[in-house]
Design a protein around this motif. Sequence first.
Motif, PDB file in Angstrom:
ATOM      1  N   SER A 156       0.453  -1.481  -0.190  1.00  0.00           N
ATOM      2  CA  SER A 156      -0.004   0.036   0.238  1.00  0.00           C
ATOM      3  C   SER A 156       1.015   0.989   0.241  1.00  0.00           C
ATOM      4  O   SER A 156       0.818   2.462  -0.167  1.00  0.00           O
ATOM      5  CB  SER A 156      -1.116  -0.003   1.411  1.00  0.00           C
ATOM      6  N   GLN A 157       2.013   0.998   0.133  1.00  0.00           N
ATOM      7  CA  GLN A 157       3.291   2.274   0.124  1.00  0.00           C
ATOM      8  C   GLN A 157       3.768   2.635  -0.832  1.00  0.00           C
ATOM      9  O   GLN A 157       4.004   3.883  -1.284  1.00  0.00           O
ATOM     10  CB  GLN A 157       4.254   1.804   1.267  1.00  0.00           C
ATOM     11  N   VAL A 158       4.390   1.471  -1.761  1.00  0.00           N
ATOM     12  CA  VAL A 158       4.987   1.341  -3.478  1.00  0.00           C
ATOM     13  C   VAL A 158       4.259   1.592  -4.464  1.00  0.00           C
ATOM     14  O   VAL A 158       3.615   0.751  -4.101  1.00  0.00           O
ATOM     15  CB  VAL A 158       6.349   0.982  -2.628  1.00  0.00           C
ATOM     16  N   VAL A 159       4.601   1.328  -5.125  1.00  0.00           N
ATOM     17  CA  VAL A 159       5.101   0.302  -6.734  1.00  0.00           C
ATOM     18  C   VAL A 159       6.372  -0.012  -6.751  1.00  0.00           C
ATOM     19  O   VAL A 159       6.956   0.578  -6.558  1.00  0.00           O
ATOM     20  CB  VAL A 159       3.929   1.748  -7.444  1.00  0.00           C
ATOM     21  N   SER A 181       3.934   5.656  -3.765  1.00  0.00           N
ATOM     22  CA  SER A 181       3.149   5.123  -4.263  1.00  0.00           C
ATOM     23  C   SER A 181       2.052   6.618  -4.429  1.00  0.00           C
ATOM     24  O   SER A 181       1.206   6.901  -5.501  1.00  0.00           O
ATOM     25  CB  SER A 181       2.094   4.391  -4.098  1.00  0.00           C
ATOM     26  N   GLY A 182       2.730   7.981  -4.025  1.00  0.00           N
ATOM     27  CA  GLY A 182       2.193   9.162  -4.570  1.00  0.00           C
ATOM     28  C   GLY A 182       3.183  10.328  -3.472  1.00  0.00           C
ATOM     29  O   GLY A 182       3.711   9.675  -2.654  1.00  0.00           O
ATOM     30  N   PHE A 183       2.064  11.388  -3.833  1.00  0.00           N
ATOM     31  CA  PHE A 183       3.193  12.428  -2.509  1.00  0.00           C
ATOM     32  C   PHE A 183       3.021  12.475  -1.647  1.00  0.00           C
ATOM     33  O   PHE A 183       3.922  12.589  -0.439  1.00  0.00           O
ATOM     34  CB  PHE A 183       2.180  13.944  -2.885  1.00  0.00           C
ATOM     35  N   PHE A 184       1.663  11.908  -1.049  1.00  0.00           N
ATOM     36  CA  PHE A 184       1.482  11.950   1.218  1.00  0.00           C
ATOM     37  C   PHE A 184       2.616  10.490   0.803  1.00  0.00           C
ATOM     38  O   PHE A 184       2.965  10.861   2.337  1.00  0.00           O
ATOM     39  CB  PHE A 184      -0.166  11.716   1.230  1.00  0.00           C
ATOM     40  N   LYS A 185       2.238   9.636  -0.072  1.00  0.00           N
ATOM     41  CA  LYS A 185       3.610   7.924   1.131  1.00  0.00           C
ATOM     42  C   LYS A 185       4.587   8.886   0.502  1.00  0.00           C
ATOM     43  O   LYS A 185       5.644   8.377   1.669  1.00  0.00           O
ATOM     44  CB  LYS A 185       3.534   7.432   0.442  1.00  0.00           C
ATOM     45  N   TRP A 186       5.541   9.809  -0.175  1.00  0.00           N
ATOM     46  CA  TRP A 186       7.238  10.564  -0.094  1.00  0.00           C
ATOM     47  C   TRP A 186       6.935  10.952   1.005  1.00  0.00           C
ATOM     48  O   TRP A 186       8.047  11.663   1.515  1.00  0.00           O
ATOM     49  CB  TRP A 186       6.362  10.939  -1.014  1.00  0.00           C
ATOM     50  N   PRO A 219      12.650   8.057  -9.913  1.00  0.00           N
ATOM     51  CA  PRO A 219      12.388   8.640 -11.615  1.00  0.00           C
ATOM     52  C   PRO A 219      10.890   9.648 -10.820  1.00  0.00           C
ATOM     53  O   PRO A 219      10.269   9.083 -10.323  1.00  0.00           O
ATOM     54  CB  PRO A 219      12.367   7.916 -12.206  1.00  0.00           C
ATOM     55  N   ASP A 220      10.631  10.701 -11.542  1.00  0.00           N
ATOM     56  CA  ASP A 220       8.791  11.347 -11.467  1.00  0.00           C
ATOM     57  C   ASP A 220       8.765  11.729  -9.681  1.00  0.00           C
ATOM     58  O   ASP A 220       7.729  11.452  -9.406  1.00  0.00           O
ATOM     59  CB  ASP A 220       7.814  10.665 -11.657  1.00  0.00           C
ATOM     60  N   SER A 221       9.876  11.858  -8.853  1.00  0.00           N
ATOM     61  CA  SER A 221       9.552  12.010  -7.515  1.00  0.00           C
ATOM     62  C   SER A 221       9.333  13.359  -7.290  1.00  0.00           C
ATOM     63  O   SER A 221       8.656  14.073  -8.379  1.00  0.00           O
ATOM     64  CB  SER A 221      11.065  11.129  -6.881  1.00  0.00           C
ATOM     65  N   TYR A 222       9.619  14.000  -6.012  1.00  0.00           N
ATOM     66  CA  TYR A 222       9.509  14.880  -5.599  1.00  0.00           C
ATOM     67  C   TYR A 222      10.634  16.010  -5.604  1.00  0.00           C
ATOM     68  O   TYR A 222      12.042  15.025  -4.567  1.00  0.00           O
ATOM     69  CB  TYR A 222       8.322  15.202  -4.698  1.00  0.00           C
ATOM     70  N   PHE A 223      10.898  17.609  -5.720  1.00  0.00           N
ATOM     71  CA  PHE A 223      11.347  18.521  -5.375  1.00  0.00           C
ATOM     72  C   PHE A 223      13.132  17.658  -5.826  1.00  0.00           C
ATOM     73  O   PHE A 223      13.455  17.142  -5.974  1.00  0.00           O
ATOM     74  CB  PHE A 223      11.301  18.572  -3.928  1.00  0.00           C
ATOM     75  N   MET A 224      14.261  17.605  -4.772  1.00  0.00           N
ATOM     76  CA  MET A 224      15.468  16.986  -4.762  1.00  0.00           C
ATOM     77  C   MET A 224      15.505  15.600  -4.510  1.00  0.00           C
ATOM     78  O   MET A 224      16.633  15.229  -5.028  1.00  0.00           O
ATOM     79  CB  MET A 224      16.454  17.635  -4.294  1.00  0.00           C
TER      80      MET A 224
END
Length: 553
Positions: A156-159, A181-186, A219-224
């Motif tokens: 439920s946390q990752v893909v 799997s998404g912004f909030f998981k990150w 890939p396609d993650s957030y900020f740095m």
Amino acid sequence: MKKTKRIVLGIAVVIVLLLAYIFFAAPNLNPLYADGAMFWLVLLTAAVIGIAVLKFKNPIAEVKDGKGVSFDFNGFPLKWVVGILAALWGIYILVHLIFNPLFFWGSYRDQMKEPEVKEFTSEIQTVDLNQIPVVDKELAQTLADKKLGEKPSLGSQVVLGEPTIQTVDGKLVWVVPLHHSGFFKWLANMDGAAGYIVVSATDMKDVHYVDSYKIKIQPDSYFMDDLTRTARFKGGLFDGITDYSFELDDSGHPYWVVTTYKNTCGFSLPEADGVLLVDAQTGETKKYSVEEVPEWIDRVQPEDFIIEQINNKGQYVHGIFNFSNKDKYQASEGSAIIYNGENCYLVTGITSVGVDESTTGFMMVDMVTKEPVLYRIGGATESAAMKSAEGKVQDLGYDASFPIIMNIDGHPTYFMTLKDSARLVKKYTFVSVTDYMTVGIGDTTTQAYEDYKKVMANTQDTPLGGEEEAPAEEKTVTGTVSRINFTVQDGKTVYYLTLTETGTQMYMAPIDVSDTLTLTQSGDSVSLTYRVSEGQQTVEVVSFENSTMTSAS
């Protein structure tokens, strides 16, 4: 004063927006690349328009001394500014128009050096049946997804990321990174996703999850934490970058290998010149030239670069005006990554232009050095071999995986798996490159190999392996069972056993060899006949007798 403040504020807003764009888009800032040149041209054009709006002394054109319209651009004639900008745009367009095959066909042809021509059997290692890569990329993804499903809280946390085939400490495996799997998981796990999954390329049952490393850069993650942003701002701001692959060093530490490249003909003919090695845990980045890359890195050359260079070499073999297509060739549809020894290669069939179902040979290109080797072998293309294999099981509706070319007893052979509609492997097949109607199929690789040898013997004068090769030798051995166990392969029970008298030599016996296998245990006296397979740890049993059970009865 108010006007000046508005101008300063406007400039500040523009600068902030520009910096925000550079941060989030992470563009190439080098004007020697097409995307970098476009960035600067658009920026300069926008700047000229913006300053013109702010700085024109007279917003409406005036006629001075009856001599026509005159604009003053902060003390500099506007026509010169527009002229310089138009010249830059003209140079950009001209570079695209001039550096094309019409004028530089020699550069297009010679980017890939002339391949060394070699004999297939002298260079390609004979494959051990136990080391055949039976797991392709699609199956690796499926097996990794199944392993991830065993951990519901993790699922439920990752893909899953993209699988990458590689050798790790001498073992051929697929490695699949885990991504948020998404912004909030990150946001909840900013130290990184929980590890990666390793799938053996030679054993579908060998799948394990590694949680000792965090995959922070993705890939396609957030900020740095975004891979492209990290590569750009930590060494690649003025480099061409492409082809991100996830690789492990021999200790299992995860890295992203990002290829850097330069253009060798205007904005065309990109050439890999090194890598940016990004630590997937920390984001620490190091830059290496092709000659300096660590030995454990398997791939530097992007696959699309290699295929394009092969096609260019074949297209312009006799120049640009070769309307008769004399000696033209091209890469066949599709390619495969294989390992010969410790080196990684891209292999693709070579076909004459206009011929779809036959090859004139195979090109093997080193994925680090780009050294090409050509093996001249007339035969079927990969797609033709796939159709032939599928035709043998058309009643079952199985689909063939993309072929891997290998050396089977000195004979160039395609290997494929056959999958059902659920994408599960049901059978294995070998197809002769030189005669794609010669097909061997079996429920195991060993059975497919034996079937292939039988078909080969019936369709040509000499068997696999050479002119004087005799049928496989069989030997009989008697001894005491030291260990015995069984496994189920594709719905069929297969027993593995060792004898005290022969040490670590392993014997494989399918259940249909003898009914007594199910009751055999350690300490029993047995007699078995097996096929001699030089250099293989496991040999196939063709007959089996349990002497202990016979005497007891």
